[in-house]
Design a protein around this motif. Structure first.
Motif, PDB file in Angstrom:
ATOM      1  N   SER A  52       0.728  -1.419   0.087  1.00 51.92           N
ATOM      2  CA  SER A  52      -0.094   0.000  -0.058  1.00 51.92           C
ATOM      3  C   SER A  52       0.830   1.264   0.065  1.00 51.92           C
ATOM      4  CB  SER A  52      -0.822  -0.003   1.246  1.00 51.92           C
ATOM      5  OG  SER A  52      -1.786  -1.016   1.260  1.00 51.92           O
ATOM      6  N   GLU A  53       0.164   2.402  -0.402  1.00 51.81           N
ATOM      7  CA  GLU A  53       0.795   3.846  -0.255  1.00 51.81           C
ATOM      8  C   GLU A  53       0.824   4.078   1.134  1.00 51.81           C
ATOM      9  OE1 GLU A  53       1.329   7.416  -3.457  1.00 51.81           O
ATOM     10  OE2 GLU A  53      -0.617   6.827  -2.725  1.00 51.81           O
ATOM     11  N   VAL A  54       1.960   4.358   1.738  1.00 53.64           N
ATOM     12  CA  VAL A  54       2.016   4.989   2.858  1.00 53.64           C
ATOM     13  C   VAL A  54       2.835   6.140   3.176  1.00 53.64           C
ATOM     14  CG1 VAL A  54       1.840   2.487   3.951  1.00 53.64           C
ATOM     15  CG2 VAL A  54       3.917   3.501   3.655  1.00 53.64           C
ATOM     16  N   THR A  55       2.661   6.861   4.466  1.00 51.83           N
ATOM     17  CA  THR A  55       3.451   7.937   4.729  1.00 51.83           C
ATOM     18  C   THR A  55       4.351   7.547   5.851  1.00 51.83           C
ATOM     19  OG1 THR A  55       1.922   9.720   3.830  1.00 51.83           O
ATOM     20  CG2 THR A  55       3.464  10.296   5.468  1.00 51.83           C
ATOM     21  N   ILE A  56       5.711   7.826   6.008  1.00 50.49           N
ATOM     22  CA  ILE A  56       6.405   7.766   7.087  1.00 50.49           C
ATOM     23  C   ILE A  56       6.887   9.014   7.517  1.00 50.49           C
ATOM     24  CG2 ILE A  56       8.837   6.800   7.977  1.00 50.49           C
ATOM     25  CD1 ILE A  56       6.879   4.579   8.073  1.00 50.49           C
ATOM     26  N   GLN A  57       6.989   9.439   8.847  1.00 42.89           N
ATOM     27  CA  GLN A  57       7.695  10.628   9.313  1.00 42.89           C
ATOM     28  C   GLN A  57       8.624  10.296  10.342  1.00 42.89           C
ATOM     29  OE1 GLN A  57       3.954  11.985  10.826  1.00 42.89           O
ATOM     30  NE2 GLN A  57       3.863  13.518   9.179  1.00 42.89           N
ATOM     31  N   GLY A  58       9.779  10.830  10.431  1.00 48.62           N
ATOM     32  CA  GLY A  58      10.804  10.406  11.249  1.00 48.62           C
ATOM     33  C   GLY A  58      12.244  11.301  11.136  1.00 48.62           C
ATOM     34  N   TRP A  59      13.202  10.930  11.542  1.00 53.52           N
ATOM     35  CA  TRP A  59      14.681  11.634  11.508  1.00 53.52           C
ATOM     36  C   TRP A  59      15.503  10.705  10.569  1.00 53.52           C
ATOM     37  CZ3 TRP A  59      11.259  11.570  15.502  1.00 53.52           C
ATOM     38  CH2 TRP A  59      11.022  12.880  15.954  1.00 53.52           C
ATOM     39  N   LEU A  83      13.875   2.083   9.149  1.00 54.03           N
ATOM     40  CA  LEU A  83      13.366   1.754   8.033  1.00 54.03           C
ATOM     41  C   LEU A  83      14.294   2.135   6.616  1.00 54.03           C
ATOM     42  CD1 LEU A  83      10.949   0.334   6.444  1.00 54.03           C
ATOM     43  CD2 LEU A  83       9.944   2.520   6.260  1.00 54.03           C
ATOM     44  N   GLN A  84      14.362   1.426   5.876  1.00 55.51           N
ATOM     45  CA  GLN A  84      15.192   1.914   4.599  1.00 55.51           C
ATOM     46  C   GLN A  84      14.215   2.265   3.605  1.00 55.51           C
ATOM     47  OE1 GLN A  84      18.981  -0.168   2.631  1.00 55.51           O
ATOM     48  NE2 GLN A  84      17.199  -0.681   1.199  1.00 55.51           N
ATOM     49  N   ILE A  85      14.665   3.507   3.060  1.00 54.50           N
ATOM     50  CA  ILE A  85      14.012   4.090   1.972  1.00 54.50           C
ATOM     51  C   ILE A  85      14.719   4.194   0.661  1.00 54.50           C
ATOM     52  CG2 ILE A  85      12.665   6.209   1.382  1.00 54.50           C
ATOM     53  CD1 ILE A  85      11.722   5.296   4.310  1.00 54.50           C
ATOM     54  N   PHE A  86      14.087   3.539  -0.201  1.00 48.96           N
ATOM     55  CA  PHE A  86      14.674   3.275  -1.664  1.00 48.96           C
ATOM     56  C   PHE A  86      14.158   4.276  -2.728  1.00 48.96           C
ATOM     57  CE2 PHE A  86      14.193   1.297  -5.713  1.00 48.96           C
ATOM     58  CZ  PHE A  86      15.736   1.282  -5.960  1.00 48.96           C
ATOM     59  N   ALA A  87      14.948   5.122  -3.319  1.00 47.34           N
ATOM     60  CA  ALA A  87      14.239   6.278  -4.328  1.00 47.34           C
ATOM     61  C   ALA A  87      15.138   6.316  -5.503  1.00 47.34           C
ATOM     62  CB  ALA A  87      13.753   7.415  -3.545  1.00 47.34           C
ATOM     63  N   GLY A 106       5.294   6.823  -0.086  1.00 48.77           N
ATOM     64  CA  GLY A 106       5.701   5.712  -0.989  1.00 48.77           C
ATOM     65  C   GLY A 106       4.868   4.421  -0.773  1.00 48.77           C
ATOM     66  N   VAL A 107       5.530   3.334  -1.534  1.00 50.27           N
ATOM     67  CA  VAL A 107       4.944   1.981  -1.370  1.00 50.27           C
ATOM     68  C   VAL A 107       5.867   1.086  -0.657  1.00 50.27           C
ATOM     69  CG1 VAL A 107       4.167   0.135  -2.750  1.00 50.27           C
ATOM     70  CG2 VAL A 107       3.565   2.461  -3.682  1.00 50.27           C
ATOM     71  N   LEU A 108       5.034   0.406   0.357  1.00 51.66           N
ATOM     72  CA  LEU A 108       5.919  -0.344   1.307  1.00 51.66           C
ATOM     73  C   LEU A 108       5.914  -1.962   0.607  1.00 51.66           C
ATOM     74  CD1 LEU A 108       7.049  -0.483   3.915  1.00 51.66           C
ATOM     75  CD2 LEU A 108       5.088  -1.752   4.885  1.00 51.66           C
ATOM     76  N   LYS A 109       7.067  -2.244   0.487  1.00 46.67           N
ATOM     77  CA  LYS A 109       7.384  -3.554  -0.535  1.00 46.67           C
ATOM     78  C   LYS A 109       8.361  -4.330   0.479  1.00 46.67           C
ATOM     79  CE  LYS A 109       6.870  -1.667  -5.049  1.00 46.67           C
ATOM     80  NZ  LYS A 109       7.267  -1.552  -6.244  1.00 46.67           N
ATOM     81  N   GLN A 116      16.815  -6.980   6.130  1.00 46.39           N
ATOM     82  CA  GLN A 116      15.746  -5.675   6.410  1.00 46.39           C
ATOM     83  C   GLN A 116      14.558  -6.446   5.569  1.00 46.39           C
ATOM     84  OE1 GLN A 116      18.387  -2.537   5.157  1.00 46.39           O
ATOM     85  NE2 GLN A 116      17.695  -3.027   2.975  1.00 46.39           N
ATOM     86  N   PRO A 117      13.704  -6.807   6.013  1.00 46.28           N
ATOM     87  CA  PRO A 117      12.656  -7.636   5.311  1.00 46.28           C
ATOM     88  C   PRO A 117      11.664  -6.821   4.579  1.00 46.28           C
ATOM     89  CG  PRO A 117      11.869  -7.564   7.602  1.00 46.28           C
ATOM     90  CD  PRO A 117      13.296  -6.917   7.479  1.00 46.28           C
ATOM     91  N   PHE A 118      11.561  -5.389   4.874  1.00 48.86           N
ATOM     92  CA  PHE A 118      10.678  -4.566   4.197  1.00 48.86           C
ATOM     93  C   PHE A 118      11.331  -3.193   4.039  1.00 48.86           C
ATOM     94  CE2 PHE A 118       8.055  -7.194   6.912  1.00 48.86           C
ATOM     95  CZ  PHE A 118       7.086  -8.116   5.916  1.00 48.86           C
ATOM     96  N   GLU A 119      10.820  -2.508   2.795  1.00 50.54           N
ATOM     97  CA  GLU A 119      11.347  -1.133   2.709  1.00 50.54           C
ATOM     98  C   GLU A 119      10.475  -0.185   1.942  1.00 50.54           C
ATOM     99  OE1 GLU A 119      14.800  -1.660   0.023  1.00 50.54           O
ATOM    100  OE2 GLU A 119      13.579  -2.033  -1.744  1.00 50.54           O
ATOM    101  N   LEU A 120      10.687   0.900   2.088  1.00 48.76           N
ATOM    102  CA  LEU A 120       9.870   2.022   1.246  1.00 48.76           C
ATOM    103  C   LEU A 120      10.083   2.592   0.113  1.00 48.76           C
ATOM    104  CD1 LEU A 120       7.253   3.502   1.833  1.00 48.76           C
ATOM    105  CD2 LEU A 120       8.227   5.367   2.820  1.00 48.76           C
ATOM    106  N   GLU A 121       9.481   2.273  -1.107  1.00 50.77           N
ATOM    107  CA  GLU A 121      10.017   2.871  -2.403  1.00 50.77           C
ATOM    108  C   GLU A 121       9.175   3.874  -2.460  1.00 50.77           C
ATOM    109  OE1 GLU A 121       8.445   1.537  -6.669  1.00 50.77           O
ATOM    110  OE2 GLU A 121      10.214   0.250  -5.797  1.00 50.77           O
ATOM    111  N   ALA A 122      10.028   5.213  -2.304  1.00 49.19           N
ATOM    112  CA  ALA A 122       9.542   6.548  -2.163  1.00 49.19           C
ATOM    113  C   ALA A 122       9.248   7.196  -3.327  1.00 49.19           C
ATOM    114  CB  ALA A 122      10.922   7.550  -1.411  1.00 49.19           C
ATOM    115  N   GLU A 123       8.175   7.914  -3.178  1.00 46.82           N
ATOM    116  CA  GLU A 123       7.520   8.642  -4.296  1.00 46.82           C
ATOM    117  C   GLU A 123       7.645  10.177  -4.014  1.00 46.82           C
ATOM    118  OE1 GLU A 123       3.581   7.795  -4.655  1.00 46.82           O
ATOM    119  OE2 GLU A 123       3.742   5.652  -5.880  1.00 46.82           O
TER     120      GLU A 123
END
Length: 487
Positions: A52-59, A83-87, A106-109, A116-123
C-alpha cells in the motif's frame, strides 16, 4: 553551506508520472487518489500495509546517494531498527542530511536484502526540519561515549543508545505496574509536597511560594513543606484500609553528592502490605517484582537491551541471566559483618558490628555470594528509622529490616516490618522528641492497627542493574544532582 541548503527545493515529488531509470526495482503504477496511510517505522518493519501507499515521518539516520539510486534510513523512535527508504536519485536534496526531519510517501514493499524484510519505495520526500550535519554534535555511524553524550541533555535522545534507554524505561515502568496489578495491589498517588521527613536524615528540599504578599511574612502551607523523600508514610495511612498498596513516582534528596549512585531527583517504587509479620513476605515480593519486570523487559525490548549488552556493557547479559536463574541469597546483618571481617580487603569504612554498610561493603557481599543478589536482614536497631519494628527476641538489639543488594549497584531495595505496637512506637518517638510531629502516625496504631511492612526500590538503580550502566546519570532523561540542573 546552509545558505546553499536553504536555496534548495524542500519538496520533490515525481508522483505517478515518475519513470525509474533502467535497473530499478519498480514498475509504473496507476494514479491513486487514496490518501496514504500514516504508519510508524515499527509498524512498517512488521509488513503492515504491505503493497500500500503509506507515509512515514521521522529523522534521517543515514543517506547514501548513488548515480541512479538513493538510500535513506529513517527512524521515528518507535524501534531501534530504522526503515530503509529506496528512491530514484532524482529525489535527492541537499537538505536531506543526517539528523533532518522528513515526511516520506511511497509504497511499502518486500526488500531483497535479508537484514531488512521491508523497505519503502519513495515517491515523495519532504524535508520537515533541516539539520546542519557539521554543527550537529552527534556524527553518523559513530558511537559516542556516555560522558560526551551527557553534555547535550536536550539532544541526546537523538542517539541510538539513549532512545533505546527511553523505550526500556517505558517498558520497565509498564512491567512494574503490571506486576502490582496482577498481584492485587492498588496504586496510590502519594503527594510530592509533604510536611514529613520519612527517612529522618534531614536531606530535604524546602518548598516556599515566590508570589509577593501584601501583608507580612507569608507561609503558603502554614507549616514547613518539603519535596518528598518517600511516599512510605502516606502508603501506611492507606494500607490501614486497603491491604496492598503501592506508589511509583519522583522523590527528592538534597544530598551534596557527585557519586555514580545518587541523584537529587529520582523515581521510587514503594509498596506496603498489611497483615504480615514476616520479613520473608517482603523479600518474596521484592524478588518476584525484580524477576517479573526484568523478564518482561528482556522479552519486549530485546533489540534495545541487546544494544546495551553488546556495545555499551559487553557480557552483561550473562550476568542478568544468572540473576534470574538462581534464588536470591538471604543472610543476616550479623553474618554479613562476619564475612566482611574475615575478608582480606582493605575497606575504607569500619566493619565493626553496629556500622552502617557502605557501598564498598555491599559490593563485596554481592561478590562473596557469587555475584548474585543478596538480602541482608535484621540490622542494628539504632541504624533504622523510628518506624522499623523492634526485634525484641534477638540477642542483639536489631530491627526487622532488610536491604536487597545487587551486582554493580549495591543497595537496590530497602524495607522493614513497621512497628505496630503503640507503646514501643510511642517510646521511640518520645526519645527522638517527635511525638507531637507524628501524633497522627500514632493514631494509626490506636485505631485498627495491624502488623504490616513495606519496601522501596530505586527505579534508576534497577535500570543500572539490568543494563550494566555504571553511572546513574545515564539512565534518566534529565539528571538532577548537586550543582547541576540543566533544562
Amino acid at each position: 553551506m546552509i545558505s546553499m541548503f536553504r536555496a534548495a527545493i524542500k519538496t520533490i515529488s515525481l508522483g505517478s508520472r515518475r519513470s525509474f531509470p533502467s535497473g530499478l526495482r519498480s514498475e509504473a503504477r496507476p494514479f491513486c487518489r487514496k490518501t496514504p496511510t500514516k504508519v510508524r517505522v515499527s509498524e512498517a518493519l512488521t509488513g503492515v500495509e504491505l503493497g500500500s501507499e503509506v507515509t512515514i515521518q521521522g529523522w534521517v539516520r543515514s543517506v547514501r546517494s548513488q548515480k541512479e539510486n538513493l538510500f535513506v534510513h529513517v527512524n521515528d523512535g518507535s524501534s531501534l531498527q530504522s526503515l530503509q527508504i529506496f528512491a530514484s536519485s532524482d529525489l535527492n536534496n541537499p537538505l536531506l542530511t543526517f539528523g533532518s526531519a522528513v515526511e516520506i510517501k511511497g509504497v511499502l514493499k518486500k526488500s531483497p536484502h535479508p537484514k531488512q524484510p521491508f523497505e519503502l519505495e519513495a515517491e515523495e520526500i519532504k524535508i520537515v526540519g533541516e539539520c546542519n550535519p557539521v554543527a550537529f554534535p552527534f556524527k553518523v555511524k559513530k558511537r559516542h561515549s556516555p560522558e560526551y553524550v551527557r553534555q547535550f541533555p536536550h539532544l541526546r535522545c537523538r542517539t541510538n543508545s539513549f532512545s533505546s534507554l527511553m523505550r526500556i524505561r517505558s517498558e520497565a515502568t509498564a512491567a512494574i505496574h503490571s506486576y502490582f496489578k496482577e498481584h492485587g495491589f492498588v496504586q496510590i498517588h502519594t503527594p510530592v509536597i509533604t510536611s514529613n521527613d520519612c527517612e529522618g536524615a534531614g536531606e530535604l528540599f524546602q518548598v516556599e511560594a515566590t508570589c509577593p504578599q501584601d501583608s507580612g511574612e507569608f507561609n503558603f502551607f502554614s507549616v514547613p513543606a518539603y519535596l518528598t523523600v518517600s511516599g512510605q508514610l502516606h502508603l501506611e495511612v492507606i494500607s490501614g484500609a486497603l491491604s496492598r498498596v503501592y506508589t511509583f513516582g519522583p522523590t527528592f534528596r538534597a544530598e551534596n553528592s557527585q557519586s555514580r549512585r545518587h541523584l537529587a531527583e529520582f523515581y521510587m517504587v514503594e509498596a506496603e502490605l498489611s497483615f504480615t509479620q514476616s520479613i520473608e513476605d517482603l523479600t518474596k515480593v521484592m524478588e518476584d517484582l525484580f524477576r517479573s519486570a526484568t523478564e518482561q523487559v528482556l522479552t519486549q525490548c530485546a533489540e534495545d537491551v541487546d544494544l546495551f549488552h553488546k556495545h555499551v556493557t559487553p557480557g552483561h547479559r550473562e550476568a542478568v541471566d544468572a540473576m534470574l536463574k538462581r534464588k536470591f541469597t538471604i543472610i543476616s546483618y550479623n553474618e554479613a559483618v562476619e564475612v566482611l571481617q574475615r575478608s582480606t580487603e582493605a575497606f575504607v569504612f569500619s566493619t565493626e558490628w553496629g556500622c552502617d554498610l557502605q557501598t564498598e561493603h555491599e559490593k563485596y557481599l554481592v561478590k562473596h555470594c557469587g555475584n548474585q543478589p543478596v538480602f541482608v536482614t535484621d540490622y542494628p536497631y539504632d541504624l533504622k528509622p523510628f518506624y522499623a519494628r523492634d526485634n525484641q527476641d534477638h540477642p542483639r538489639h536489631t530491627a526487622a529490616a532488610v536491604d536487597l543488594l545487587v551486582p554493580g549497584v549495591g543497595e537496590l531495595c530497602g524495607g522493614s516490618l513497621r512497628e505496630e505496637r503503640l507503646d514501643l512506637l510511642t517510646a521511640r518517638l518520645e526519645a527522638a522528641d517527635l511525638e507531637d510531629t507524628y501524633s497522627w502516625y500514632l493514631d494509626l496504631r490506636r485505631f485498627g492497627s495491624v502488623p504490616h511492612g513495606g519496601f522501596g526500590m530505586g527505579f534508576e538503580r534497577y535500570l543500572q542493574c539490568i543494563l550494566g550502566i555504571d553511572n546513574i546519570k545515564d539512565v534518566v532523561p534529565f539528571p538532577r544532582f548537586s550543582h547541576s540542573c540543566l533544562l
